[in-house]
Design an enzyme around this catalytic site. Structure first.
Site, PDB file in Angstrom:
ATOM      1  N   LYS A 113       6.356 -88.338  -6.715  1.00 27.47           N
ATOM      2  CA  LYS A 113       6.603 -89.648  -6.101  1.00 27.47           C
ATOM      3  C   LYS A 113       5.361 -90.536  -6.134  1.00 27.47           C
ATOM      4  O   LYS A 113       5.454 -91.754  -6.052  1.00 27.47           O
ATOM      5  CB  LYS A 113       7.168 -89.486  -4.703  1.00 27.47           C
ATOM      6  CG  LYS A 113       8.575 -88.897  -4.797  1.00 27.47           C
ATOM      7  CD  LYS A 113       9.367 -88.918  -3.526  1.00 27.47           C
ATOM      8  CE  LYS A 113      10.749 -88.343  -3.774  1.00 27.47           C
ATOM      9  NZ  LYS A 113      10.727 -86.939  -4.287  1.00 27.47           N
TER      10      LYS A 113
HETATM   11  C1  LIG Z   1      11.832 -86.414  -5.067  1.00 24.42           C
HETATM   12  C2  LIG Z   1      11.629 -85.151  -5.834  1.00 24.42           C
HETATM   13  C3  LIG Z   1      12.567 -84.683  -6.785  1.00 24.42           C
HETATM   14  C4  LIG Z   1      13.878 -85.400  -7.063  1.00 24.42           C
HETATM   15  O1  LIG Z   1      13.698 -86.602  -7.748  1.00 24.42           O
HETATM   16  P1  LIG Z   1      14.871 -87.692  -7.753  1.00 24.42           P
HETATM   17  O2  LIG Z   1      14.304 -88.875  -8.427  1.00 24.42           O
HETATM   18  O3  LIG Z   1      15.199 -87.942  -6.308  1.00 24.42           O
HETATM   19  O4  LIG Z   1      16.020 -87.083  -8.489  1.00 24.42           O
HETATM   20  C5  LIG Z   1      12.279 -83.516  -7.486  1.00 24.42           C
HETATM   21  N1  LIG Z   1      11.153 -82.813  -7.241  1.00 24.42           N
HETATM   22  C6  LIG Z   1      10.240 -83.217  -6.335  1.00 24.42           C
HETATM   23  C7  LIG Z   1       9.032 -82.390  -6.107  1.00 24.42           C
HETATM   24  C8  LIG Z   1      10.432 -84.394  -5.606  1.00 24.42           C
HETATM   25  O5  LIG Z   1       9.518 -84.787  -4.703  1.00 24.42           O
END
Ligand SMILES: *Cc1c(COP(=O)(O)O)cnc(C)c1O
Length: 497
Positions: A113
């Site tokens: 993120k």
């Molecule tokens: C948020 C997240 C995901 C999922 O990603 P999306 O864009 O919501 O599908 C997968 N792995 C980690 C570690 C995350 O923080």
């Protein structure tokens, strides 16, 4: 250059500039903003393979955010992708066990993120200036753990913004809590509430919807905004690393120009994999998009049957960021396969809200052939962590392991031998307990922080700064409140009475 405008997936809004869509987040009709068309990249992949991450980010984002000037975009990019990342490559590609792991966890909170949340604040402040918004932007967030810290790290110290994060006082992991309460930055506030995540979320939603509060804020020069994952200011920066990854493989000679690759993404809200799809539509030679789920396999079932059904048990897994039953970004794909029919999309989403289920038509299903859905059980996830470590000496976190498992299973079943990029979404240091237990059951029962040095010894990867920080940094946030006091806490922080 032709302006790229945005419209709502529910048909109620169109002709919106990128900067306005970023400021608004959600469309007024409750839909998500999508670009009117997916633009083609202005350079060949061979040319792009010679660019740095920052240059690639500019080349990709300028096609999507056309009302930003070159100077504005370059400034956003250089403020975001700097020494906050522990490698100059920003998103390195690492070969292990025959696949290519695209490491998206080299930012301040060691999870993917950061890739979007380190640039979103700069895009927002720039968008505000362009639209003559003189108010300071106040980001309000309720978090169950991960997003809160990534948003705090992104907005901390960014002039023209404040960020307030509410978390359930006893409902996040000890590491997540320490990460948040040690957050530096005069413009940050972290508040534990006596309640659960839903209470925090409802409190934040109530403040967003409160007109009187909005007026009070405006009188003092503030306005609320949201940093959640449906904002196109988060989606667009995520397209960049798929373009960059292809360029890296080309540069390293792993593939030849024009060669198709597959991409596997551990999926929750469907934002990351949607970005990979947009990269494909913009011209990156991508074949299949493998959508990997954990035991909350709503998406696997959807790709198999055409029925989206959230009415099921919610399972807590070792990959908590994928424990999701409603993948909000999927709406953008639904809209596309409905032939950009806003009324159609709106009626499916209405059915989801009212009954928890919708079913797409056969014609729509045919347009999903670029996607393949797979999932991994908890046992398969742990087995994948162990197998990859034993075969290749490479240690991945549980989210990445879900994707890695789905990739191998697909490959065996399909015989599709295309080179594959696996989105590696978190550092194993973020989940030491699950990771070490998978490698050797003797670590079962030990705590996350106690296992950090063991992991360092096994993997040979130095302990990231983000982990060192929470071991030593002082606690700076001690505010705790009742669920009914959230508005009061916000006003105190902003000095409005
Ligand atoms: C948020 C997240 C995901 C999922 O990603 P999306 O864009 O919501 O599908 C997968 N792995 C980690 C570690 C995350 O923080």
């Amino acid at each position: 250059m032709a302006e790229l405008l945005y419209k709502s997936t529910r048909g109620g809004e169109s002709g919106v500039l990128a900067s306005q869509a970023i400021l608004k987040g959600l469309a007024d009709d409750g839909g998500l903003f999508v670009p009117e068309r997916i633009p083609a990249l202005s350079m060949t992949m061979e040319e792009i393979s010679g660019l740095s991450y920052q240059e690639t980010a500019y080349v990709v984002m300028k096609e999507f955010l056309t009302d930003f000037t070159e100077e504005e975009l370059r400034s956003c990019v250089s403020h975001a992708y700097d020494s906050k990342f522990d490698t100059g490559l920003i998103a390195p590609v690492r070969e292990a066990g025959g696949a290519y792991y695209l490491e998206l966890f080299h930012g301040p909170t060691i999870a993917f993120k950061d890739m979007a949340l380190s640039i979103l604040p700069h895009l927002m402040v720039t968008a505000a200036k362009k639209n003559r918004v003189s108010n300071e932007i106040v980001i309000l967030t309720a978090t169950s753990g991960d997003t809160g810290k990534a948003a705090l790290a992104g907005f901390a110290g960014v002039p023209g913004t404040r960020i307030i994060v509410f978390y359930p006082k006893d409902g996040v992991s000890p590491i997540q809590k320490r990460q948040m309460v040690t957050q530096q930055g005069e413009n940050t506030l972290v508040v534990g509430i006596h309640g659960n995540f839903d209470d925090a979320q409802s409190g934040v939603k109530a403040m967003f919807g409160d007109r009187k509060l909005a007026e009070e804020l405006a009188r003092s020069g503030f306005q609320f905004s949201s940093a959640n994952s449906i904002n196109i200011g988060r989606l667009v920066p995520q397209i960049v690393y798929y373009v960059y990854a292809y360029g890296q493989l080309l540069k390293n000679g792993a593939i030849t120009a024009g060669e198709e690759i597959n991409v596997t993404v551990p999926t929750g809200n469907f934002g990351n994999i949607l970005a990979a799809y947009y990269a494909k539509l913009a011209g990156v030679p991508i074949g299949k998009l493998l959508c990997a789920s954990n035991e909350n396999k709503v998406l696997f079932d959807f790709f198999r049957t055409g029925i989206y059904d959230r009415n099921r048990e919610f399972i807590l897994t070792s990959s908590p960021s994928m424990d999701i039953l409603v993948s909000s970004n999927l709406e953008r794909l639904i809209y596309r396969i409905a032939g950009d029919d806003g009324a159609r999309d709106a009626s499916l989403m209405k059915s989801l809200t009212e009954t928890g289920v919708y079913e797409i038509s056969g014609e729509m299903r045919e347009k999903l052939e670029d996607f393949y859905g797979g999932y991994a059980t908890e046992e398969e996830t742990a087995g994948e962590i162990r197998a990859l470590y034993e075969r290749a000496g490479y240690i991945v976190d549980p989210h990445t392991a879900v994707a890695s498992f789905v990739y191998r299973k697909y490959r065996e079943a399909s015989g599709d031998g295309r080179k594959t990029v696996i989105a590696s979404t978190a550092s194993p240091y973020k989940f030491t307990k699950s990771v070490m237990k998978a490698i050797d059951p003797k670590y079962d029962g030990m705590e996350d922080l106690a296992l950090v040095d063991v992991l360092a010894g096994l993997s040979g990867v130095p302990v990231p700064g983000a982990i060192e920080e929470i071991r030593h940094a002082p606690v700076l946030h001690r505010t705790v409140c009742e669920t009914g006091e959230m508005e009061k806490v916000v006003k105190e922080f902003l000095r409005i009475s």
